[in-house]
Design an enzyme around this catalytic site. Structure first.
Site, PDB file in Angstrom:
ATOM      1  N   HIS A  10      -3.092 -10.374  12.099  1.00 52.22           N
ATOM      2  CA  HIS A  10      -2.454  -9.157  11.575  1.00 52.22           C
ATOM      3  C   HIS A  10      -2.018  -8.324  12.784  1.00 52.22           C
ATOM      4  CE1 HIS A  10      -1.648  -5.439   9.615  1.00 52.22           C
ATOM      5  NE2 HIS A  10      -2.705  -4.823  10.137  1.00 52.22           N
ATOM      6  N   THR A  20       3.242   3.350  16.021  1.00 53.57           N
ATOM      7  CA  THR A  20       2.852   2.109  15.326  1.00 53.57           C
ATOM      8  C   THR A  20       3.369   2.112  13.884  1.00 53.57           C
ATOM      9  OG1 THR A  20       0.667   2.957  14.658  1.00 53.57           O
ATOM     10  CG2 THR A  20       0.789   1.834  16.769  1.00 53.57           C
ATOM     11  N   SER A  22     -10.613   2.295  14.076  1.00 51.76           N
ATOM     12  CA  SER A  22      -9.942   1.232  13.306  1.00 51.76           C
ATOM     13  C   SER A  22      -9.828  -0.051  14.132  1.00 51.76           C
ATOM     14  CB  SER A  22      -8.565   1.695  12.808  1.00 51.76           C
ATOM     15  OG  SER A  22      -7.604   1.716  13.840  1.00 51.76           O
ATOM     16  N   GLU A  52       0.848  -1.191   0.000  1.00 51.62           N
ATOM     17  CA  GLU A  52       0.000   0.000   0.000  1.00 51.62           C
ATOM     18  C   GLU A  52       0.882   1.239   0.000  1.00 51.62           C
ATOM     19  OE1 GLU A  52      -1.948   0.938   3.811  1.00 51.62           O
ATOM     20  OE2 GLU A  52      -1.417  -1.096   4.398  1.00 51.62           O
ATOM     21  N   CYS A  69      -3.578  -3.384   4.288  1.00 45.72           N
ATOM     22  CA  CYS A  69      -2.714  -4.486   4.751  1.00 45.72           C
ATOM     23  C   CYS A  69      -3.135  -5.835   4.192  1.00 45.72           C
ATOM     24  CB  CYS A  69      -2.707  -4.553   6.267  1.00 45.72           C
ATOM     25  SG  CYS A  69      -2.047  -3.084   7.038  1.00 45.72           S
ATOM     26  N   SER A 106      -7.460  -2.442   6.201  1.00 44.97           N
ATOM     27  CA  SER A 106      -8.414  -1.359   6.444  1.00 44.97           C
ATOM     28  C   SER A 106      -9.214  -1.047   5.191  1.00 44.97           C
ATOM     29  CB  SER A 106      -7.664  -0.104   6.890  1.00 44.97           C
ATOM     30  OG  SER A 106      -7.262  -0.245   8.225  1.00 44.97           O
ATOM     31  N   LYS A 131      -5.897  -8.256  21.745  1.00 49.41           N
ATOM     32  CA  LYS A 131      -7.331  -7.915  21.759  1.00 49.41           C
ATOM     33  C   LYS A 131      -8.084  -8.838  20.805  1.00 49.41           C
ATOM     34  CE  LYS A 131      -6.738  -2.870  22.279  1.00 49.41           C
ATOM     35  NZ  LYS A 131      -7.366  -2.309  23.447  1.00 49.41           N
ATOM     36  N   ASN A 173       4.776  -2.086  12.686  1.00 47.83           N
ATOM     37  CA  ASN A 173       3.792  -2.454  11.665  1.00 47.83           C
ATOM     38  C   ASN A 173       4.463  -2.423  10.291  1.00 47.83           C
ATOM     39  OD1 ASN A 173       1.483  -3.019  10.224  1.00 47.83           O
ATOM     40  ND2 ASN A 173       0.321  -1.217  10.879  1.00 47.83           N
TER      41      ASN A 173
HETATM   42  P1  HMG Z   1      -3.685   6.242  21.680  1.00 51.84           P
HETATM   43  O1  HMG Z   1      -5.097   6.655  21.641  1.00 51.84           O
HETATM   44  O2  HMG Z   1      -2.678   7.322  21.827  1.00 51.84           O
HETATM   45  O3  HMG Z   1      -3.419   5.193  22.832  1.00 51.84           O
HETATM   46  O4  HMG Z   1      -3.282   5.448  20.380  1.00 51.84           O
HETATM   47  P2  HMG Z   1      -4.423   4.690  23.981  1.00 51.84           P
HETATM   48  O5  HMG Z   1      -4.750   5.809  24.868  1.00 51.84           O
HETATM   49  O6  HMG Z   1      -5.538   3.899  23.375  1.00 51.84           O
HETATM   50  O7  HMG Z   1      -3.412   3.721  24.742  1.00 51.84           O
HETATM   51  C1  HMG Z   1      -2.939   2.557  24.130  1.00 51.84           C
HETATM   52  C2  HMG Z   1      -2.848   1.449  25.184  1.00 51.84           C
HETATM   53  O8  HMG Z   1      -1.797   1.797  26.101  1.00 51.84           O
HETATM   54  C3  HMG Z   1      -4.113   1.303  26.033  1.00 51.84           C
HETATM   55  O9  HMG Z   1      -4.281  -0.077  26.289  1.00 51.84           O
HETATM   56  C4  HMG Z   1      -3.761   2.031  27.328  1.00 51.84           C
HETATM   57  O10 HMG Z   1      -4.472   1.568  28.451  1.00 51.84           O
HETATM   58  C5  HMG Z   1      -2.288   1.689  27.449  1.00 51.84           C
HETATM   59  P3  HMG Z   1      -5.714  -0.781  25.978  1.00 51.84           P
HETATM   60  O11 HMG Z   1      -6.738  -0.077  26.808  1.00 51.84           O
HETATM   61  O12 HMG Z   1      -5.956  -0.561  24.498  1.00 51.84           O
HETATM   62  O13 HMG Z   1      -5.509  -2.212  26.329  1.00 51.84           O
HETATM   63  N1  HMG Z   1      -1.477   2.633  28.262  1.00 51.84           N
HETATM   64  C6  HMG Z   1      -0.481   2.227  29.070  1.00 51.84           C
HETATM   65  N2  HMG Z   1      -0.002   0.986  29.367  1.00 51.84           N
HETATM   66  C7  HMG Z   1       1.054   0.928  30.231  1.00 51.84           C
HETATM   67  N3  HMG Z   1       1.629   2.029  30.810  1.00 51.84           N
HETATM   68  C8  HMG Z   1       1.155   3.271  30.547  1.00 51.84           C
HETATM   69  C9  HMG Z   1       0.048   3.400  29.636  1.00 51.84           C
HETATM   70  N4  HMG Z   1      -0.636   4.469  29.142  1.00 51.84           N
HETATM   71  C10 HMG Z   1      -1.574   3.969  28.300  1.00 51.84           C
HETATM   72  N5  HMG Z   1       1.733   4.340  31.119  1.00 51.84           N
HETATM   73  C11 HMG Z   1      -3.945   3.874  18.662  1.00 51.84           C
HETATM   74  C12 HMG Z   1      -3.572   4.082  20.122  1.00 51.84           C
HETATM   75  C13 HMG Z   1      -3.912   2.394  18.343  1.00 51.84           C
HETATM   76  C14 HMG Z   1      -5.324   4.468  18.408  1.00 51.84           C
HETATM   77  C15 HMG Z   1      -2.899   4.635  17.775  1.00 51.84           C
HETATM   78  O14 HMG Z   1      -1.600   4.151  18.000  1.00 51.84           O
HETATM   79  C16 HMG Z   1      -3.195   4.555  16.291  1.00 51.84           C
HETATM   80  O15 HMG Z   1      -4.021   5.307  15.767  1.00 51.84           O
HETATM   81  N6  HMG Z   1      -2.500   3.649  15.550  1.00 51.84           N
HETATM   82  C17 HMG Z   1      -2.718   3.460  14.109  1.00 51.84           C
HETATM   83  C18 HMG Z   1      -3.991   2.683  13.793  1.00 51.84           C
HETATM   84  C19 HMG Z   1      -3.897   1.220  14.094  1.00 51.84           C
HETATM   85  O16 HMG Z   1      -2.813   0.653  14.221  1.00 51.84           O
HETATM   86  N7  HMG Z   1      -5.075   0.552  14.170  1.00 51.84           N
HETATM   87  C20 HMG Z   1      -5.130  -0.883  14.407  1.00 51.84           C
HETATM   88  C21 HMG Z   1      -6.370  -1.536  13.788  1.00 51.84           C
HETATM   89  S1  HMG Z   1      -6.534  -1.148  12.044  1.00 51.84           S
HETATM   90  C22 HMG Z   1      -5.305  -2.119  11.277  1.00 51.84           C
HETATM   91  O17 HMG Z   1      -4.747  -2.994  11.881  1.00 51.84           O
HETATM   92  C23 HMG Z   1      -4.979  -1.799   9.853  1.00 51.84           C
HETATM   93  C24 HMG Z   1      -3.649  -1.093   9.652  1.00 51.84           C
HETATM   94  O18 HMG Z   1      -2.570  -2.003   9.826  1.00 51.84           O
HETATM   95  C25 HMG Z   1      -3.597  -0.444   8.269  1.00 51.84           C
HETATM   96  C26 HMG Z   1      -3.886  -1.293   7.041  1.00 51.84           C
HETATM   97  O19 HMG Z   1      -4.775  -2.131   6.997  1.00 51.84           O
HETATM   98  O20 HMG Z   1      -3.248  -0.991   6.028  1.00 51.84           O
HETATM   99  C27 HMG Z   1      -3.421   0.046  10.652  1.00 51.84           C
END
Ligand code: HMG
Length: 399
Positions: free
Chosen positions: A241, A157, A207, A82, A114, A319, A250, A286
């Site tokens: 993935h 990520t 996502s 991609e 992906c 996605s 999860k 990733n």
């Molecule tokens: P965020 O909102 O900054 O993070 O970004 P958060 O507040 O959700 O925290 C992440 C985790 O860290 C949480 O755990 C917190 O509790 C924990 P969870 O509740 O989820 O189990 N946390 C801590 N743990 C330990 N010590 C601490 C602490 N503080 C917090 N001090 C988000 C997270 C994934 C949204 C962001 O990184 C993002 O937007 N990433 C990109 C999108 C993505 O990867 N999505 C995944 C699904 S879609 C997919 O897989 C397709 C993709 O690969 C693309 C494609 O298909 O081409 C992305």
């Protein structure tokens, strides 16, 4: 009827990485959020000469060298990506020359976020099952550079790398259950990259939900397809993935919940069935199309011998979205062959970048596609391919 599946796997990663603890310090967040919260320790950072073509070619050359298979046996080459380098010319066309593939060969690129690499893999299985291969093998390469904006929630990520898969009959690593896969698709806006942008746009928390919904749909579809084909047997391991390790955790919880397991049972089976597949992804980040197959490499690198005769489930998510759940069995002899492939070797001896170096690479990289040929990629590791610039709008690579 011969079995069909993944015969060999090889990886390529950029020569340097950023430690997520260093990124956290620079962004003023606790390291625990990235390392434990997301499940990532290091992310690969691609420099200008390490573009998706160069990474793909390096992975495929390594695949031929380690598997002992000759490029002349390839009749189909599909690149899932991609983050392609051109709107028209596919990465697979560049690879045709760089790898010395035969002229009687179908080459193309598959895009669906992906999912593109899986689309290529599933096409290759059908190509062989239909008899079109006529004794030849397929080469599927997943190659990507995952980039989000600096200082955005997606930044921890990121990652970069390529995974090359050799697909054939009588495979030595994983015999797949052709024709019994479970699909799911829906038009969603969870993650995309507009034509004008090098960085992805993402609705992060949405996502995560889209991924889980797709997993539930594909899993159900796979259960129905397996039952209709009369295929039975427990899955000994599951690879998902991996945009970041916590997402796979999860995902596994979600599947266990569908199967009526308690949270404690889900956590125990995560440790036994999933954790090993996340070791290499936690060191690379990733890599979009290749992430599922990096997880599979991680699993087989560590456990192929003990998994011989056992069944593995695989979940691919792209996605936008499209997803597939499918399964296969590790054949006898896979343990010894996996040792020979040394799949994790490219991750050894990498360079750790400072945060300042990472920022400088990211800022310079914006102009990479326009820079003239300057040949500044000397000192490449043996077997590597590098992008050295553009000559009259033609991309130039050296090997
Ligand atoms: P965020 O909102 O900054 O993070 O970004 P958060 O507040 O959700 O925290 C992440 C985790 O860290 C949480 O755990 C917190 O509790 C924990 P969870 O509740 O989820 O189990 N946390 C801590 N743990 C330990 N010590 C601490 C602490 N503080 C917090 N001090 C988000 C997270 C994934 C949204 C962001 O990184 C993002 O937007 N990433 C990109 C999108 C993505 O990867 N999505 C995944 C699904 S879609 C997919 O897989 C397709 C993709 O690969 C693309 C494609 O298909 O081409 C992305």
């Amino acid at each position: 009827m011969p079995t069909i599946g993944i015969d060999a796997i090889a990886l390529a990663v950029p020569e340097g990485y950023l430690d997520l603890a260093d990124l956290a310090a620079a962004r003023g967040v606790p390291a625990g959020k990235f390392v434990e919260g997301l499940g990532v320790q290091r992310m690969s950072v691609a420099r200008q000469h390490e573009d998706p073509v160069a990474l793909a070619a390096t992975a495929a050359r390594r695949l031929f060298a380690t598997s002992g298979v000759d490029p002349s046996t390839i009749g189909l080459c599909v690149v899932g990506t991609e983050t392609a380098v051109d709107h028209s010319k596919p990465v697979a066309a560049y690879l045709h020359r760089l790898l010395g593939l035969p002229q009687e060969c179908r080459v193309f690129e598959a895009k669906h976020a992906c999912f593109g690499g899986t689309a290529g893999l599933l096409s290759a299985l059908d190509w062989i099952a239909a008899g079109s291969a006529r004794g030849r093998k397929a080469l599927i390469i997943c190659t990507d550079i995952a980039r989000y904006g600096l200082s955005t929630p997606g930044e921890p990520t990121q990652g970069a790398g390529a995974v090359a898969l050799l697909v054939s009959d009588n495979p030595r690593l994983l015999a797949l259950e052709v024709g019994s896969t479970g699909s799911y698709a829906q038009d969603v806006n969870d993650f995309w990259r507009p034509l004008y942008s090098k960085e992805a746009v993402v609705d992060g928390h949405h996502s995560v939900q889209c991924y889980l919904d797709a997993l539930a749909g594909a899993y159900k579809s796979w259960q129905n397809a397996s039952a209709a084909s009369g295929i039975t047997g427990e899955l000994a391991r599951r690879c998902y993935h991996v945009p970041y390790g916590k997402m796979a955790k999860k995902a596994h919880r979600h599947v266990m919940q569908i199967e009526g397991k308690t949270e404690a049972e889900a956590d125990a089976s995560y440790t036994a069935e999933v954790a090993t597949s996340l070791r290499l992804p936690s060191q690379v980040g990733n890599i979009y199309t290749g992430s599922l197959y990096l997880a599979l490499a991680s699993l087989l690198e560590a456990e192929a011998a003990e998994l011989e005769g056992k069944r593995i489930g695989l979940f691919s998510y792209g996605s936008g979205c499209c997803a597939e759940f499918f399964a296969g069995t590790v054949p006898a002899g896979a343990g010894a062959f996996a040792d020979k492939l040394e799949m994790a070797a490219p991750l050894k001896d990498r360079r750790k970048y400072t945060f300042a170096e990472y920022e400088q690479i990211r800022l310079r990289d914006d102009k990479a596609d326009q820079r003239p040929v300057n040949g500044d990629a000397h000192g490449l590791p043996a077997g590597s391919v590098a992008f050295v610039g553009v000559d009259a709008d033609r991309r130039v690579y050296i090997a």
